[in-house]
Design a protein around this motif. Structure first.
Motif, short mmCIF file in Angstrom:
data_model
loop_
_atom_site.label_atom_id
_atom_site.label_comp_id
_atom_site.label_asym_id
_atom_site.label_seq_id
_atom_site.Cartn_x
_atom_site.Cartn_y
_atom_site.Cartn_z
N TRP A 47 2.07 -44.32 -11.44
CA TRP A 47 1.53 -45.66 -11.67
C TRP A 47 1.22 -45.89 -13.15
CZ3 TRP A 47 1.82 -49.46 -8.33
CH2 TRP A 47 1.93 -49.17 -6.97
N SER A 48 0.63 -44.91 -13.80
CA SER A 48 0.24 -45.10 -15.19
C SER A 48 1.44 -45.25 -16.11
CB SER A 48 -0.64 -43.93 -15.66
OG SER A 48 0.06 -42.70 -15.61
N SER A 77 5.76 -52.50 -20.57
CA SER A 77 4.80 -52.30 -21.65
C SER A 77 4.64 -50.83 -21.99
CB SER A 77 3.44 -52.89 -21.26
OG SER A 77 2.93 -52.23 -20.10
N ALA A 78 5.14 -49.93 -21.10
CA ALA A 78 5.07 -48.49 -21.35
C ALA A 78 6.17 -48.02 -22.29
CB ALA A 78 5.14 -47.72 -20.03
N GLY A 79 7.08 -48.93 -22.71
CA GLY A 79 8.05 -48.58 -23.73
C GLY A 79 9.44 -48.22 -23.24
N ALA A 157 9.93 -46.83 -12.39
CA ALA A 157 10.84 -47.95 -12.66
C ALA A 157 11.08 -48.77 -11.39
CB ALA A 157 12.15 -47.43 -13.22
N VAL A 158 11.16 -48.10 -10.24
CA VAL A 158 11.32 -48.83 -8.97
C VAL A 158 10.09 -49.70 -8.72
CG1 VAL A 158 11.54 -48.58 -6.47
CG2 VAL A 158 12.86 -47.10 -7.99
N LEU A 159 8.91 -49.19 -9.02
CA LEU A 159 7.69 -49.98 -8.87
C LEU A 159 7.72 -51.20 -9.78
CD1 LEU A 159 4.96 -47.16 -8.71
CD2 LEU A 159 6.47 -48.01 -6.91
N ALA A 193 6.69 -44.14 -0.73
CA ALA A 193 5.48 -43.50 -0.22
C ALA A 193 4.25 -43.89 -1.02
CB ALA A 193 5.65 -41.99 -0.22
N ILE A 194 4.39 -43.98 -2.34
CA ILE A 194 3.21 -44.25 -3.18
C ILE A 194 2.91 -45.74 -3.30
CG2 ILE A 194 3.54 -42.12 -4.48
CD1 ILE A 194 4.68 -43.70 -6.76
N ASP A 195 3.87 -46.59 -2.95
CA ASP A 195 3.68 -48.04 -3.02
C ASP A 195 3.81 -48.60 -1.62
OD1 ASP A 195 3.83 -50.83 -3.48
OD2 ASP A 195 4.74 -50.51 -5.45
N GLN A 196 2.80 -49.31 -1.18
CA GLN A 196 2.77 -49.83 0.19
C GLN A 196 3.50 -51.16 0.33
OE1 GLN A 196 1.39 -48.02 2.88
NE2 GLN A 196 1.52 -46.51 1.23
#
Length: 331
Positions: A47-48, A77-79, A157-159, A193-196
């Motif tokens: 996430w970060s 924004s993470a570059g 990237a998928v998120l 799994a990490i994103d609902q």
């Protein structure tokens, strides 16, 4: 021993300490830096490192009779930048979404090949990787840390792609499916799994337990070297082990499609993934070998089986592709 001899002995010891100690210190510092670079606090770091959607560039390209098509670039924004190929139904409406990822720089092919029977907004992603499409073994070894970085960045990237689809008024954000093929299957399982937000996850020719997967896919000889490389690879991609995540997809549907004759994805690996998953889940076997971008006929068979299985699994929540045209009537 004279004072002069004693001084010369001390000088030699200092020289030896300098010429041996300094390289050892450099090696230790490098090792600590390497270990620090390899540390990854999953799943929070996914996430970060995603960042926020900073810019969108969308360029029209040739579509077909049913879909408009666009080249898409998302800037985080993470570059980093994420590139993909977007297909949007020509008919106005609010449609289910489908995000698909397969091989390196195959986003367009994936988006064009996987076409559900009902309209979808389809986004085929490329990996966030700028290196060789098919690196040789020595190119891979030289850039192994860069390859690992791209792999770890892919679920993030998928998120980010999900963030983008949420900005589109033509996407029903409650009906977005994630589909991954080959190595992308494992990465989509992590993202789902990490994103609902995704309604379902589709794993095509993937599996669990990277140790088994790497031993099956590596063609290195002798066997002891293959085993050593598989263990090293398993350690490097440990934060992406699908067996650690797949249960968290439930209670959303998971569909697993694999080939019974696949000599790269061991049956044990597929069964381990299926057993670790929660309900609802479905495992579909195709009587074929490993999927390849060169075998379009097999890809079409696999994708048809995938669409059929997803349609069955998503019936309780409206069905795969139950879009609503702009007039509000059921499609």
């Amino acid at each position: 021993m004279s004072q002069r001899g004693s001084a010369e002995a001390r000088h030699r010891r200092r020289c030896w300490a300098y010429w041996i100690g300094i390289p050892i210190l450099i090696v230790l510092i490098a090792a600590l830096a390497l270990l620090r670079s390899l540390s990854f606090d999953a799943p929070d770091e996914f996430w970060s490192q995603k960042g926020s959607l900073e810019a969108v560039v969308i360029l029209p390209t040739a579509g077909d009779s049913l879909y408009d098509a666009y080249w898409l670039t998302l800037t985080s924004s993470a570059g980093y930048q994420l590139r993909g190929y977007l297909r949007v139904p020509r008919e106005d409406g609010r449609w289910p979404g489908l995000i698909v990822i397969g091989g390196v720089r195959t986003g367009r092919m994936a988006a064009e090949l996987i076409t559900p029977p009902d309209p979808h907004v389809i986004l085929g992603l490329d990996y966030p990787w700028e290196g060789e499409r098919e690196p040789s073994w020595w190119q891979f070894l030289i850039r192994v840390l860069a390859v690992r970085r791209a792999m770890l960045l892919t679920p993030s990237a998928v998120l980010l792609a999900l963030d983008y689809l949420e900005t589109r008024t033509d996407v029903d954000t409650e009906q977005i499916v994630l589909a991954g093929a080959s190595f992308g299957a494992q990465l989509m399982i992590v993202a789902g799994a990490i994103d609902q937000r995704p309604a379902a996850v589709l794993s095509i020719y993937g599996g669990g337990d990277y140790g088994l997967l790497l031993r099956g896919s590596l063609s290195v000889r002798p066997l002891w070297l293959r085993g050593a490389l598989a263990e090293a690879g398993e350690w490097l991609v440990a934060p992406l082990e699908p067996l650690d995540y797949v249960a968290d997809i439930a209670p959303r549907p998971l569909v697993i499609i694999n080939g019974r004759l696949d000599d790269r994805i061991p049956v044990r690996s597929v069964e381990a993934l299926y057993e670790a998953a929660g309900e609802p889940k479905r495992l579909v076997w195709i009587d074929e070998g490993h999927i390849s971008s060169r075998n379009i006929e097999l890809i079409e068979r696999v994708l048809q089986a995938s669409v059929d299985a997803l349609s069955e699994q998503l019936k309780p929540v409206g069905g795969f592709g139950q879009g609503m045209p702009s007039d509000g009537k059921p499609f």
